[in-house]
Design an enzyme around this catalytic site. Structure first.
Site, PDB file in Angstrom:
ATOM      1  N   HIS A   1      11.492   1.960 -18.718  1.00 55.53           N
ATOM      2  CA  HIS A   1      10.948   1.574 -17.416  1.00 55.53           C
ATOM      3  C   HIS A   1      10.276   0.208 -17.445  1.00 55.53           C
ATOM      4  O   HIS A   1       9.608  -0.171 -16.494  1.00 55.53           O
ATOM      5  CB  HIS A   1       9.970   2.644 -16.910  1.00 55.53           C
ATOM      6  CG  HIS A   1      10.673   3.716 -16.131  1.00 55.53           C
ATOM      7  ND1 HIS A   1      11.881   4.227 -16.519  1.00 55.53           N
ATOM      8  CD2 HIS A   1      10.351   4.356 -14.987  1.00 55.53           C
ATOM      9  CE1 HIS A   1      12.267   5.137 -15.648  1.00 55.53           C
ATOM     10  NE2 HIS A   1      11.353   5.236 -14.704  1.00 55.53           N
TER      11      HIS A   1
ATOM     12  N   ASP B   1      -0.704   5.126 -13.912  1.00 51.54           N
ATOM     13  CA  ASP B   1      -0.580   5.701 -12.568  1.00 51.54           C
ATOM     14  C   ASP B   1       0.644   6.609 -12.451  1.00 51.54           C
ATOM     15  O   ASP B   1       0.717   7.447 -11.567  1.00 51.54           O
ATOM     16  CB  ASP B   1      -0.448   4.579 -11.521  1.00 51.54           C
ATOM     17  CG  ASP B   1      -1.719   3.772 -11.422  1.00 51.54           C
ATOM     18  OD1 ASP B   1      -2.784   4.280 -11.822  1.00 51.54           O
ATOM     19  OD2 ASP B   1      -1.657   2.622 -10.940  1.00 51.54           O
TER      20      ASP B   1
ATOM     21  N   GLU C   1      -9.952   2.634  -8.530  1.00 55.00           N
ATOM     22  CA  GLU C   1      -8.897   1.628  -8.352  1.00 55.00           C
ATOM     23  C   GLU C   1      -9.093   0.967  -6.991  1.00 55.00           C
ATOM     24  O   GLU C   1     -10.100   1.209  -6.313  1.00 55.00           O
ATOM     25  CB  GLU C   1      -7.500   2.256  -8.460  1.00 55.00           C
ATOM     26  CG  GLU C   1      -7.095   2.612  -9.880  1.00 55.00           C
ATOM     27  CD  GLU C   1      -5.580   2.706 -10.088  1.00 55.00           C
ATOM     28  OE1 GLU C   1      -4.814   2.368  -9.162  1.00 55.00           O
ATOM     29  OE2 GLU C   1      -5.165   3.117 -11.188  1.00 55.00           O
TER      30      GLU C   1
END
Ligand code: FAD
Length: 478
Positions: free
Chosen positions: A61, A122, A233
């Site tokens: 990824h 995340d 965040e």
């Protein structure tokens, strides 16, 4: 090599960046650590008569082909079968996981023992080896440091094919080199990851600000206070129609009437996203604590939205978006992401120049922004961060529409990223790229700054033929 290890020669493209496709000669599906070490040892012994390189592929990824090896050997780490994942309870609980394990599976296994890792990304469908080669930064990093600071021990196959166990006390140079080391010094085959008691539930909160300085002051206050939230965040939201209405699908407004009157269109807004972990029997204490923390903040009162969700749902939240995007064919499209670490003293200047200025909208994807405390981060790893005590992670997470030549096209987004980088350089912002990507060694040298010498020394010790992780394009095969 175990006979069941399979070498086939097919392409293994990146699955998320989807911009780089370098064909390997072969793909190894290792069944054991010895399959990996035998392969690397063999390539090492070929010496400079060969140009073969070896890339460990986690979940692939990364965005610029970092897990690929042009005409080389790709090792598919998800095939690696070591001993079962082992969870050790006790005063300092930990889990022993394979380098190819996905974080989502580690979460499910550790929860069976009422435990979980402390620091996350995340998105959890990434491998241990893949995130530990970078850092693993999310909303818990202000408290626990990134994932690379929550590791007790690693087992690594070096670029000479040796299998080495390393930790803070044993082969410390390799241990710290590999953490954040962009795959340059060894292939992580096992990791001992520190755990904490897992909460059952999460109070998840969003509020909005229309002034950047108020937003960042509150964020900084929260990350520095002792008994704060468990996750902090933030997001930048530029010119979005009906923003609060969209939130209603997952959050409840504290004041529905006022919330319905709030207009987001045409504004640059800053969303503070915070979470407090709790167990159902501590709900009252948690609510009191949360209210007291919220009362000290300067957000726009009508924009307070709250929700309570199970811990797993909170951590695995991006997977829900993934399912939706995949169903529309919008997951495996190019993702020209830009991740920057910006020193605190420059964040206002950066925000003024970039949000609502270089960027006049963010319909191509979310922009994350949140500060972290360097004191919670171990500076012996290979990760490069700005000098200051507090710095911000700013992530421009754009998706590009295939074959579009407009504002949502790859060309436009890449040009915008370059404008942001050019601004940082002209204004001497002191930014460092996270998940860095460069094409020349000079640029890498600048990225590492004074740490470059250490990085080069570690490379010549642990991977002297520059066999490993060629997709990072830092060193040339010898
Ligand atoms: P790969 O892309 O397969 O590999 C990355 C690099 O590590 C390559 O150079 C590869 O050769 C090397 N490598 C892989 N496995 C090993 C191993 N076992 N040993 C040594 N080297 C190895 N990052 C964050 O920090 N925080 C986030 O919140 C975050 N969110 C993300 C959300 C999404 C949707 C995506 C796609 C990525 C996110 N990332 C985040 C970035 C992510 O952490 C990195 O891209 C990571 O490298 C991906 O892991 P992977 O398993 O796919 O690694």
């Amino acid at each position: 090599m175990a006979t069941s290890a399979l070498i086939i020669s097919i392409s293994q493209p990146g699955t998320f960046g989807n911009r780089y496709h370098f064909l390997p000669l072969a793909v190894l599906h290792p069944k054991s650590v010895s399959d990996i070490s035998t392969t690397v040892k063999h390539v090492f012994k070929m010496g400079s008569t060969s140009q073969l390189t070896v890339a460990a592929r986690g979940h692939s990824h990364s965005l610029q082909g970092q897990a690929q090896a042009h005409q080389g050997v790709v090792i598919n780490m998800e095939s690696l079968q070591g001993p079962e994942m082992q969870i050790h309870a006790g005063e300092l609980p930990y889990v022993e996981a394979s380098g190819g394990d996905l974080w989502i599976n580690i979460l499910h296994e550790t929860l069976k023992h009422g435990l979980a890792p402390k620091s996350w990304t995340d998105y959890l469908h990434l491998t241990v080896g893949g995130t530990l080669s970078n850092a693993g930064i999310s909303g818990q990093a202000f408290k626990h440091g990134p994932q690379i600071n929550n590791i007790y021990q690693l087992e690594v196959v070096t670029g000479k094919g040796e299998v080495v166990t390393c930790s803070e006390k044993q082969n410390a140079e390799l241990f710290y080199g590999v953490l954040g080391g962009l795959g340059q010094f060894g292939i992580i085959t096992r990791a001992r990851i520190s755990l904490e008691p897992a909460p059952k539930m999460v109070k998840w909160i969003r509020v909005l600000y229309d002034e950047f300085s108020k937003f960042s002051n509150d964020q900084e206050r929260l990350i520095s206070s002792k008994d704060s939230f468990d996750y902090i965040e933030g997001l930048v939201i530029i010119n979005r129609t009906g923003l609060l209405n969209n939130w209603r699908s997952s959050f409840n407004p504290k004041d529905p009437l006022q919330a319905s009157r709030f207009i987001s269109e045409g504004k640059t807004l800053y969303c503070l996203e915070i979470a407090k972990y709790f167990n159902p029997d501590e709900s009252d204490i948690m609510n009191q604590k949360t209210e007291s923390l919220l009362s000290e903040l300067n957000y726009i009162p009508s924009t307070l939205f709250l929700s309570e969700v199970p811990y797993v749902e909170f951590l695995d939240r991006v997977h829900l978006s993934e399912i939706k995007l995949r169903s529309k064919g919008l997951w495996e499209i190019p993702h020209p992401w830009l991740n920057l670490l910006i020193p605190r003293t420059k964040i206002n200047e950066f925000a003024q120049a970039v949000f609502g200025n270089i960027l006049t909208g963010n319909s191509n994807g979310p922009i994350l922004i949140y500060p972290v405390n360097k004191s919670k981060w171990n500076n012996r790893t290979s990760l490069i961060t700005p000098e200051e005590e507090i710095f911000y992670q700013v992530a421009f997470l754009s998706s590009a529409m295939p074959s579009s030549t407009g504002k949502d096209g790859l060309f436009h987004i890449l040009a915008q990223n370059q404008r942001i980088l050019d601004f940082c350089s002209k204004a001497s912002i002191g930014a460092k790229q996270y998940l860095p990507h460069y094409s020349t060694q000079e640029e890498w040298q600048t990225h590492f700054g004074p740490q470059w010498e250490v990085f080069v020394r570690r490379k010549s010790t642990y991977d002297p033929m520059a066999i490993l992780a060629p997709g990072q394009r830092i060193f040339r095969r010898k």
